[in-house]
Structure formats: C-alpha cells, structure tokens
Design a protein around this motif. Sequence first.
Motif, PDB file in Angstrom:
ATOM      1  N   VAL A  63      -3.310  -7.437   7.292  1.00 54.53           N
ATOM      2  CA  VAL A  63      -3.385  -6.070   6.800  1.00 54.53           C
ATOM      3  C   VAL A  63      -2.645  -6.056   5.474  1.00 54.53           C
ATOM      4  N   LEU A  64      -3.314  -5.578   4.446  1.00 55.10           N
ATOM      5  CA  LEU A  64      -2.723  -5.505   3.109  1.00 55.10           C
ATOM      6  C   LEU A  64      -3.053  -4.144   2.535  1.00 55.10           C
ATOM      7  N   GLU A  65      -1.997  -3.414   2.128  1.00 54.30           N
ATOM      8  CA  GLU A  65      -2.148  -2.036   1.674  1.00 54.30           C
ATOM      9  C   GLU A  65      -2.919  -1.271   2.734  1.00 54.30           C
ATOM     10  N   ASP A  66      -4.112  -0.758   2.448  1.00 52.35           N
ATOM     11  CA  ASP A  66      -4.856  -0.015   3.455  1.00 52.35           C
ATOM     12  C   ASP A  66      -6.114  -0.768   3.866  1.00 52.35           C
ATOM     13  N   GLY A  67      -6.020  -2.096   3.963  1.00 53.26           N
ATOM     14  CA  GLY A  67      -7.187  -2.881   4.319  1.00 53.26           C
ATOM     15  C   GLY A  67      -6.931  -3.829   5.464  1.00 53.26           C
ATOM     16  N   LEU A  68      -7.974  -4.096   6.242  1.00 48.14           N
ATOM     17  CA  LEU A  68      -7.938  -5.067   7.330  1.00 48.14           C
ATOM     18  C   LEU A  68      -8.841  -6.220   6.921  1.00 48.14           C
TER      19      LEU A  68
END
Length: 137
Positions: free
Chosen positions: A90-95
């Motif tokens: 998970v990075l920032e608002d991403g999967l």
Amino acid sequence: MNMSLEHKQSFQVYSFRTGVWIDVIWKMNPPRSSFAAASYRGRKWVIGEAIGPIGNREAVNTVVVFNPTPGQWCDSIEMRYRRHSLCAAVLEDGLYAVGGMCDDAGRIGTESHFSSFDVETKMWTVLAKPLGQHVAW
C-alpha cells in the motif's frame, strides 16, 4: 505475506503501536497458502493464492477482502492474472500487487506484472510488464 506451504485460516498483523505481532483468526474459507496480504482502507486484503497439493500447486486470480467491523469476508475480486507467492503493498492511496508465480514449477510468465487496484471501479490495471525471472517474496 504467508511464506509457509501449509494452508492457513488466519494470519498475523503487526501493531506499530505496540511493536507486537498478533495472531488473528478470521476463518478464511477455504484455508489459503502463498498469498499476499495488505491492510487497505480499513480492510484486510488477501491477494492470490496457491491451490492443490504441494509440488503441484497452481495459482488463482482471486482477491478476498475481510471487513473487521462486521467480522465478515466480502465477495472475491478477480485479478487480471493468476498468481501466488506475490507481494502486496500500500503506497499513498493505492493497493499494488507485484511478482508471483503461476505454479510450483517456478513458471513466472505474465504473473510477474506490477498491478494496481482501483477501489471505485473494482478493476486491476497493469502498470508494468513482466519483471523477468524475479519473484517477490
């Protein structure tokens, strides 16, 4: 990520607040192995897995989501490619899903794509082509 070859009905969650790993039993049905797991938007995501007997397993393209508030598993969301022994992030608002294999023989093929998941459309998008003969563990 679950690195054991036995099928599990639970996995561990690390608490940054306490610095302790916690065994969480969420009664995954059926039990799973060689999946990637991530905590995203308050839910626990179990991505990919291997099915079949050890030495002759094949990957599937399923993603199941656990919602801890009612304590229930949600319907599965299919990835574009089947894979096991992959990595989730998970990075920032991403999967994201990275790497993986399609069977125990080590065939990697298209499963080693780098993909992102869009929660709104419930679709996976390939961001990068195969990484060569690399597997994310």
